[in-house]
Design an enzyme around this catalytic site. Structure first.
Site, PDB file in Angstrom:
ATOM      1  N   ARG A  25      18.634 -48.586   2.709  1.00  0.00           N
ATOM      2  CA  ARG A  25      20.041 -48.192   3.098  1.00  0.00           C
ATOM      3  C   ARG A  25      21.228 -48.805   2.186  1.00  0.00           C
ATOM      4  NH1 ARG A  25      20.324 -49.967   9.024  1.00  0.00           N
ATOM      5  NH2 ARG A  25      19.237 -51.630   7.869  1.00  0.00           N
ATOM      6  N   GLU A  30      26.762 -62.436   4.525  1.00  0.00           N
ATOM      7  CA  GLU A  30      28.004 -62.994   5.236  1.00  0.00           C
ATOM      8  C   GLU A  30      28.706 -63.424   3.790  1.00  0.00           C
ATOM      9  OE1 GLU A  30      27.140 -65.762   8.144  1.00  0.00           O
ATOM     10  OE2 GLU A  30      26.777 -64.252   9.661  1.00  0.00           O
ATOM     11  N   GLN A  48      44.784 -66.971   1.866  1.00  0.00           N
ATOM     12  CA  GLN A  48      44.966 -65.665   1.046  1.00  0.00           C
ATOM     13  C   GLN A  48      43.828 -65.244   0.238  1.00  0.00           C
ATOM     14  OE1 GLN A  48      48.827 -65.858  -0.993  1.00  0.00           O
ATOM     15  NE2 GLN A  48      47.827 -64.643  -2.816  1.00  0.00           N
ATOM     16  N   ARG A  60      40.533 -64.532 -18.470  1.00  0.00           N
ATOM     17  CA  ARG A  60      41.711 -64.865 -17.424  1.00  0.00           C
ATOM     18  C   ARG A  60      41.578 -66.291 -17.136  1.00  0.00           C
ATOM     19  NH1 ARG A  60      44.199 -60.577 -14.833  1.00  0.00           N
ATOM     20  NH2 ARG A  60      43.343 -58.760 -15.087  1.00  0.00           N
ATOM     21  N   HIS A  63      43.593 -71.392 -15.628  1.00  0.00           N
ATOM     22  CA  HIS A  63      44.639 -71.533 -14.497  1.00  0.00           C
ATOM     23  C   HIS A  63      44.620 -72.661 -13.394  1.00  0.00           C
ATOM     24  CE1 HIS A  63      44.815 -66.961 -15.490  1.00  0.00           C
ATOM     25  NE2 HIS A  63      45.483 -67.668 -16.032  1.00  0.00           N
ATOM     26  N   LYS A  73      39.460 -72.552  -4.429  1.00  0.00           N
ATOM     27  CA  LYS A  73      39.341 -71.291  -4.376  1.00  0.00           C
ATOM     28  C   LYS A  73      37.785 -71.037  -4.101  1.00  0.00           C
ATOM     29  CE  LYS A  73      42.448 -70.466  -8.134  1.00  0.00           C
ATOM     30  NZ  LYS A  73      42.806 -69.916  -9.502  1.00  0.00           N
ATOM     31  N   HIS A 120      40.640 -73.215 -13.586  1.00  0.00           N
ATOM     32  CA  HIS A 120      39.711 -72.191 -13.254  1.00  0.00           C
ATOM     33  C   HIS A 120      39.875 -70.954 -14.106  1.00  0.00           C
ATOM     34  CE1 HIS A 120      38.777 -68.169 -11.079  1.00  0.00           C
ATOM     35  NE2 HIS A 120      37.450 -68.696 -11.258  1.00  0.00           N
ATOM     36  N   TYR A 133      38.806 -63.464  -4.527  1.00  0.00           N
ATOM     37  CA  TYR A 133      38.549 -64.879  -4.143  1.00  0.00           C
ATOM     38  C   TYR A 133      39.814 -65.451  -3.318  1.00  0.00           C
ATOM     39  CZ  TYR A 133      42.740 -65.024  -7.992  1.00  0.00           C
ATOM     40  OH  TYR A 133      43.731 -65.056  -8.514  1.00  0.00           O
ATOM     41  N   GLU A 144      52.755 -73.103 -11.626  1.00  0.00           N
ATOM     42  CA  GLU A 144      51.574 -72.640 -12.224  1.00  0.00           C
ATOM     43  C   GLU A 144      51.480 -73.415 -13.637  1.00  0.00           C
ATOM     44  OE1 GLU A 144      49.997 -68.345 -13.381  1.00  0.00           O
ATOM     45  OE2 GLU A 144      52.171 -68.552 -13.445  1.00  0.00           O
ATOM     46  N   LYS A 168      50.729 -64.970 -21.699  1.00  0.00           N
ATOM     47  CA  LYS A 168      50.729 -66.109 -21.148  1.00  0.00           C
ATOM     48  C   LYS A 168      49.453 -67.239 -21.324  1.00  0.00           C
ATOM     49  CE  LYS A 168      52.045 -66.007 -16.560  1.00  0.00           C
ATOM     50  NZ  LYS A 168      51.770 -66.309 -15.249  1.00  0.00           N
ATOM     51  N   ASP A 169      48.409 -66.500 -21.040  1.00  0.00           N
ATOM     52  CA  ASP A 169      47.011 -67.250 -21.231  1.00  0.00           C
ATOM     53  C   ASP A 169      47.110 -67.785 -22.784  1.00  0.00           C
ATOM     54  OD1 ASP A 169      46.566 -67.204 -18.784  1.00  0.00           O
ATOM     55  OD2 ASP A 169      44.848 -65.611 -18.995  1.00  0.00           O
TER      56      ASP A 169
END
Length: 185
Positions: A25, A30, A48, A60, A63, A73, A120, A133, A144, A168-169
């Site tokens: 199925r 969790e 968040q 990405r 950061h 995170k 990260h 995340y 930042e 930016k990166d």
């Protein structure tokens, strides 16, 4: 316990393997249980959840947010495959400047816990990937910061040859430059 917690070569970064219950199925697992995470030292109050979608080759990172808005995170990939990386930015740490990486995917359902004091980043290894995340502190754009993805002193093997980066990166500084400016932990 519905999780296996595996310390990486940087012991504070923890690979989390949830127990997956599956049959014809589908599956159930969790993804977070505060009580179990606290038993292994993951004590943050996560406030968040974030969700991103990217195509193959997107990188990405790397950061982080400076104090007082540093973030821990818990990262997982719910669609596709990514290579997730954490870099130790804690100047007093014996693993300062070192990195760990893990393949996270919709197939293995692994997660990576990245504590405060780390940069990260991730790159997408599949056609597309969706990443979700949790973070334990709010986003504050004025705090930042980032480390350039190809810093030769760190030497991350990103598993892709020509990453797709945001403007930016492409502009972040090296770890040495950030250290000289006093922007690390």
């Amino acid at each position: 316990m519905p999780f296996e917690f595996i310390k990486t070569k940087i012991p504070e970064v923890i690979l989390i393997k949830p127990k997956v219950f599956g049959d014809e199925r589908g599956f159930f697992l969790e993804t977070y249980k505060k009580e179990d995470f606290e038993k292994v030292g993951i004590n943050g109050e996560f406030i968040q959840d974030n969700h991103s979608k990217s195509c193959y080759g997107v990188l990405r990172g790397l950061h982080f947010q400076k104090e007082p808005y540093a973030q821990a995170k818990i990262v997982r990939c719910i669609r596709g495959v990514i290579y997730d990386v954490a870099v130790d930015l804690r100047r007093s740490s014996p693993t300062f400047g070192q990195w760990v990486g893990a393949v996270l995917s919709e197939y293995n359902k692994h997660q990576l816990y990245i504590p405060r004091g780390f940069a990260h980043g991730f790159c997408v290894l599949s056609g597309e990937a969706e990443v979700v995340y949790k973070v334990d502190n709010k986003y504050a754009p004025e705090y930042e910061c980032g480390v350039i993805w190809n810093d030769g002193d760190i030497g991350i093997d990103w598993l892709i040859d020509e990453p797709i980066l945001s403007d930016k990166d492409k502009q972040w500084h090296t770890l040495k430059e950030l250290d000289k400016k006093g922007e690390l932990f």
